[in-house]
Scaffold this active site. Sequence first.
Site, PDB file in Angstrom:
ATOM      1  N   LYS A   1     -13.536  -3.669  -4.791  1.00 10.87           N
ATOM      2  CA  LYS A   1     -14.640  -3.049  -4.055  1.00 10.87           C
ATOM      3  C   LYS A   1     -14.137  -2.239  -2.866  1.00 10.87           C
ATOM      4  O   LYS A   1     -13.290  -2.691  -2.111  1.00 10.87           O
ATOM      5  CB  LYS A   1     -15.590  -4.143  -3.563  1.00 10.87           C
ATOM      6  CG  LYS A   1     -16.886  -3.631  -2.986  1.00 10.87           C
ATOM      7  CD  LYS A   1     -17.954  -4.700  -3.036  1.00 10.87           C
ATOM      8  CE  LYS A   1     -19.275  -4.256  -2.481  1.00 10.87           C
ATOM      9  NZ  LYS A   1     -19.795  -3.004  -2.959  1.00 10.87           N
TER      10      LYS A   1
ATOM     11  N   GLY B   1      -8.975  -6.640   1.424  1.00 10.87           N
ATOM     12  CA  GLY B   1      -7.824  -6.526   0.523  1.00 10.87           C
ATOM     13  C   GLY B   1      -7.739  -5.167  -0.140  1.00 10.87           C
ATOM     14  O   GLY B   1      -6.653  -4.587  -0.275  1.00 10.87           O
ATOM     15  N   CYS B   2      -8.866  -4.642  -0.553  1.00  8.40           N
ATOM     16  CA  CYS B   2      -8.896  -3.342  -1.237  1.00  8.40           C
ATOM     17  C   CYS B   2      -8.540  -2.217  -0.270  1.00  8.40           C
ATOM     18  O   CYS B   2      -7.862  -1.259  -0.638  1.00  8.40           O
ATOM     19  CB  CYS B   2     -10.261  -3.105  -1.866  1.00  8.40           C
ATOM     20  SG  CYS B   2     -10.666  -4.373  -3.096  1.00  8.40           S
ATOM     21  N   THR B   3      -9.005  -2.338   0.963  1.00 10.54           N
ATOM     22  CA  THR B   3      -8.665  -1.343   1.973  1.00 10.54           C
ATOM     23  C   THR B   3      -7.173  -1.404   2.275  1.00 10.54           C
ATOM     24  O   THR B   3      -6.509  -0.363   2.341  1.00 10.54           O
ATOM     25  CB  THR B   3      -9.499  -1.565   3.255  1.00 10.54           C
ATOM     26  OG1 THR B   3     -10.883  -1.432   2.918  1.00 10.54           O
ATOM     27  CG2 THR B   3      -9.140  -0.570   4.339  1.00 10.54           C
TER      28      THR B   3
ATOM     29  N   SER C   1      -5.279   0.170  -0.768  1.00 11.05           N
ATOM     30  CA  SER C   1      -5.474   1.617  -0.853  1.00 11.05           C
ATOM     31  C   SER C   1      -4.771   2.335   0.293  1.00 11.05           C
ATOM     32  O   SER C   1      -4.124   3.373   0.080  1.00 11.05           O
ATOM     33  CB  SER C   1      -6.971   1.950  -0.848  1.00 11.05           C
ATOM     34  OG  SER C   1      -7.594   1.394  -1.987  1.00 11.05           O
TER      35      SER C   1
END
Length: 155
Positions: free
Chosen positions: A40, A45-47, A50
Amino acid sequence: MTHLKEGDKAPDFKGLNQDEKELSLADFKGKKLILYFYPKDNTPGCTAESCNLNENYDALTNLGFEVVGVSPDKIASHQKFIAKHNLAFNLIADTEKEILEAYGAWGMKKLYGREYMGVIRTTFVISEEGVIEKIFKKVKTKDHTNQILSEMNLQ
């Protein structure tokens, strides 16, 4: 769930990026591709994952890599995520989860004893010929670039 392994031909995919432009595996023929699946936009974690890939984007492109992220988020969410973090690469909105399923990145997860369907954070490194060279199932979100380069013996 698909059980892909290193050496397999990467499944073809088609999806819309943040600019509503269709991207497919064929668009990356002749280039190495880091295709990463994440749960998401704008979550910690995704930030971290990325942004780590973005901070090292020039080094990755200098080594011949393209980077593409895939999540079930909508195009509008990707647009905001890219703008907020100044991401230099494409994000595909896989709202129907077709690409996620083709790559085995959608499946049963467990959190606090509860089982549910969700994105299994996975990264695939795909060769210029469309063959899976490396699969990362235990992604180090804050140091993913070094993880990839180290495992690919490029450091």
